[in-house]
Design an enzyme around this catalytic site. Structure first.
Site, PDB file in Angstrom:
ATOM      1  N   CYS A 104       0.806  -1.218   0.000  1.00 51.12           N
ATOM      2  CA  CYS A 104       0.000   0.000   0.000  1.00 51.12           C
ATOM      3  C   CYS A 104       0.838   1.268   0.000  1.00 51.12           C
ATOM      4  O   CYS A 104       0.309   2.346  -0.264  1.00 51.12           O
ATOM      5  CB  CYS A 104      -0.932   0.014   1.211  1.00 51.12           C
ATOM      6  SG  CYS A 104      -0.070   0.039   2.804  1.00 51.12           S
ATOM      7  N   GLU A 151      -6.849  -6.151  -0.860  1.00 49.13           N
ATOM      8  CA  GLU A 151      -6.970  -5.155   0.204  1.00 49.13           C
ATOM      9  C   GLU A 151      -5.897  -4.097   0.037  1.00 49.13           C
ATOM     10  O   GLU A 151      -4.777  -4.383  -0.380  1.00 49.13           O
ATOM     11  CB  GLU A 151      -6.828  -5.852   1.565  1.00 49.13           C
ATOM     12  CG  GLU A 151      -6.886  -4.931   2.771  1.00 49.13           C
ATOM     13  CD  GLU A 151      -5.526  -4.401   3.213  1.00 49.13           C
ATOM     14  OE1 GLU A 151      -5.483  -3.468   4.046  1.00 49.13           O
ATOM     15  OE2 GLU A 151      -4.501  -4.920   2.731  1.00 49.13           O
ATOM     16  N   ARG A 194      -9.863   2.338  11.343  1.00 51.94           N
ATOM     17  CA  ARG A 194      -8.944   1.752  10.365  1.00 51.94           C
ATOM     18  C   ARG A 194      -9.716   1.500   9.073  1.00 51.94           C
ATOM     19  O   ARG A 194     -10.334   0.451   8.889  1.00 51.94           O
ATOM     20  CB  ARG A 194      -8.340   0.452  10.901  1.00 51.94           C
ATOM     21  CG  ARG A 194      -7.171  -0.074  10.069  1.00 51.94           C
ATOM     22  CD  ARG A 194      -6.580  -1.331  10.677  1.00 51.94           C
ATOM     23  NE  ARG A 194      -5.324  -1.707  10.039  1.00 51.94           N
ATOM     24  CZ  ARG A 194      -4.129  -1.204  10.355  1.00 51.94           C
ATOM     25  NH1 ARG A 194      -4.024  -0.333  11.334  1.00 51.94           N
ATOM     26  NH2 ARG A 194      -3.041  -1.597   9.712  1.00 51.94           N
ATOM     27  N   ARG A 196     -10.008   0.692   5.256  1.00 52.55           N
ATOM     28  CA  ARG A 196      -9.288   0.014   4.186  1.00 52.55           C
ATOM     29  C   ARG A 196     -10.253  -0.320   3.057  1.00 52.55           C
ATOM     30  O   ARG A 196     -11.443  -0.578   3.288  1.00 52.55           O
ATOM     31  CB  ARG A 196      -8.635  -1.292   4.698  1.00 52.55           C
ATOM     32  CG  ARG A 196      -7.503  -1.068   5.699  1.00 52.55           C
ATOM     33  CD  ARG A 196      -6.317  -0.396   5.039  1.00 52.55           C
ATOM     34  NE  ARG A 196      -5.167  -0.245   5.910  1.00 52.55           N
ATOM     35  CZ  ARG A 196      -4.908   0.834   6.643  1.00 52.55           C
ATOM     36  NH1 ARG A 196      -5.752   1.861   6.625  1.00 52.55           N
ATOM     37  NH2 ARG A 196      -3.824   0.902   7.391  1.00 52.55           N
TER      38      ARG A 196
END
Length: 382
Positions: A104, A151, A194, A196
Site C-alpha cells: 500500500c 486489500e 482503520r 481500508r
C-alpha cells in the site's frame, strides 16, 4: 462446530442456526476450497478464510520477520515464497480463491507525501512496489481462480485523481471478473479507526449475487480501548515479556521517556500554531484509537495511553495484537509473537484487521463452497 475467533462468533458449515438464518441448508458434502495468500504479511486476510473452511495451498511474503510470525501461527504446512516477481505462475498450485494485500505504500497518504518530498515516483510509477499489482494480474490470468479478494489503503480510491483505481478495475474486468469494492472501517469490531478498501471479484462464468452489502457489520455497542488494554489489576496473568508483578502491570519500558514526551508535545504545539493537525493521539480506556501504523515503533505518537501521575505509554505488542483482532484478553491460545517489539509493531501496523476478514469471508462463503448449489436444490424440490 462454532469457532470462537478473538471474541467474535464465526459460523462454519455445521452452524445450522446461522445457516438457516441465511436460508441455506448444509449437508456433509460441503465442498472445501483452496486459496493462496499473496503479500501475506502475518496472515490477516487468511484468518477469515481459515474460519470458513478454506485450505491455504501457497503463501508469498517477502519480509523474513513476517514469515517467522506467519509460520509460528499457521505452522509449516508449505514453504513460504519470497519475491513474487521471481515466482512463475505455473509453479503456484491450482486454487479457487486468490488473496492479496498488495503493498500500500505507493498509494497511502503517508507514502505519497514521503515519495513526493524525495522527488520519487509513486503509484504504478513506483517500479519496486506499485507494479506488484500486475503480478496479481499475471497470476489471475494464468490460474483463473473462481474469486479473489484484494486489500489496500483507502487512498487507493483517490490516488492520481482516481486513475490508479480505474486502471485496477479495468485490468480485473478484462480478466473476466465481476468486481465490487467497499471501504470498510474496522471500528465496528475493534477500538481503532482503520479504513481500508477491499476489492472482491468472481468470474463471470461463475454466477453469484455477492456484493459487499452482504457483509454483516455489527451495529454496536462498539468496543473501546478498555477491551484490549492490559487491566493491570491482577485479573490477567503476568506475561514476563510485557507485564510484571502480581497485578501484571505494564512494563516500564513502554512508558515514554521525559525527553521523548517533551519532544512530542513541542512538535504538536508547533504544528498546531501553524494550523496543521499533526500531533500525538492521547487516549484513555473509554476512547477509540487512531489507525495503528507501521511506524508505531518509532515514537508511538498515534496511540499513547494516558497514565495517572506519569508520562503516557505505548501499547504493548500484545495490546496491538488485540487491537488488530488477532487476539483477545483471556484466550487460551494467544497469537504468537516470536519477533522483537520493533518488528511486531511493524507487522501489526501493516496487517489486515482479522475480524473484518472474517466478516467478508462469511459473506463470500456461499459462493466458495457448495452451499449455493444445496440451496438451489432445496428450492427446486420445494
Amino acid at each position: 462446530m462454532v469457532f470462537n475467533f478473538a471474541g467474535w462468533r464465526c459460523a462454519t458449515s455445521c452452524d445450522i442456526v446461522h445457516l438457516i438464518q441465511q436460508d441455506i441448508v448444509m449437508d456433509q458434502t460441503a465442498s472445501p476450497f483452496k486459496f493462496i495468500d499473496l503479500f501475506a504479511g502475518i496472515g490477516g486476510l487468511r484468518r477469515g478464510f481459515d474460519v470458513i473452511g478454506g485450505e491455504c495451498v501457497f503463501t508469498c511474503e517477502m519480509n523474513k520477520f513476517s514469515q517467522e510470525t506467519y509460520r509460528a501461527n499457521f505452522g509449516e504446512e508449505h514453504e513460504i515464497a519470497g519475491d513474487i516477481t521471481l515466482v512463475d505462475a505455473a509453479d503456484i498450485p491450482a486454487h479457487d480463491l486468490l488473496l492479496a494485500g498488495f503493498p500500500c505504500q505507493p498509494f497511502s497518504l503517508a507514502g505519497v507525501s514521503k515519495k513526493n518530498s524525495l522527488g520519487r515516483a509513486h503509484g504504478f510509477a513506483d517500479e519496486t512496489q506499485g507494479t506488484l499489482f500486475f503480478d496479481v494480474v499475471r497470476i489471475l490470468r494464468h490460474h483463473k481462480p473462481r474469486a479473489f479478494l484484494l486489500e489496500n489503503v483507502k487512498n487507493l480510491l483517490s490516488h492520481d485523481k482516481g486513475n490508479t483505481m480505474r486502471v485496477i478495475l479495468h485490468a480485473l474486468d478484462e480478466l473476466g471478473y465481476e468486481v465490487d469494492f467497499r471501504v470498510i472501517d474496522a471500528r465496528s469490531w475493534v477500538p481503532q479507526h482503520r479504513e481500508r478498501i477491499f476489492i472482491a471479484g468472481f468470474r463471470r462464468d461463475h454466477k453469484t449475487t455477492f456484493s459487499f452489502n452482504d457483509v454483516i457489520i455489527p451495529d454496536g455497542p462498539n468496543p473501546t480501548l478498555a477491551s484490549i488494554l492490559h487491566p493491570e489489576n491482577g485479573s490477567e496473568a503476568a506475561d514476563e515479556r510485557y507485564t510484571v508483578g502480581k497485578k501484571a502491570k505494564v512494563h516500564e519500558r513502554y512508558t515514554l521517556t521525559d525527553g521523548l514526551w517533551s519532544y512530542l508535545q513541542r512538535y504538536a504545539a508547533k504544528h498546531k500554531a501553524a494550523g496543521n493537525g499533526f500531533g500525538f493521539g492521547l487516549v484513555t480506556p473509554d476512547k477509540v484509537a487512531r489507525t495503528l501504523s507501521a511506524r508505531y515503533h518509532k515514537d508511538g505518537s498515534e496511540i499513547l495511553v494516558a497514565q495517572r501521575g506519569k508520562n503516557p505509554r505505548r501499547l504493548t505488542p500484545r495490546e496491538c495484537a488485540r487491537l488488530m483482532g488477532f487476539d483477545r484478553p483471556g484466550t487460551n491460545d494467544p497469537w504468537k509473537i516470536p519477533v522483537s517489539d520493533t518488528q511486531a509493531y511493524r507487522q501489526f501496523g501493516n496487517a489486515v484487521a482479522a475480524p473484518v476478514s472474517v466478516a467478508i469471508a462469511e459473506a463470500m462463503s456461499p459462493w466458495l463452497t457448495n452451499m449455493v448449489a444445496l440451496r438451489s436444490r432445496r428450492e427446486r424440490l420445494g
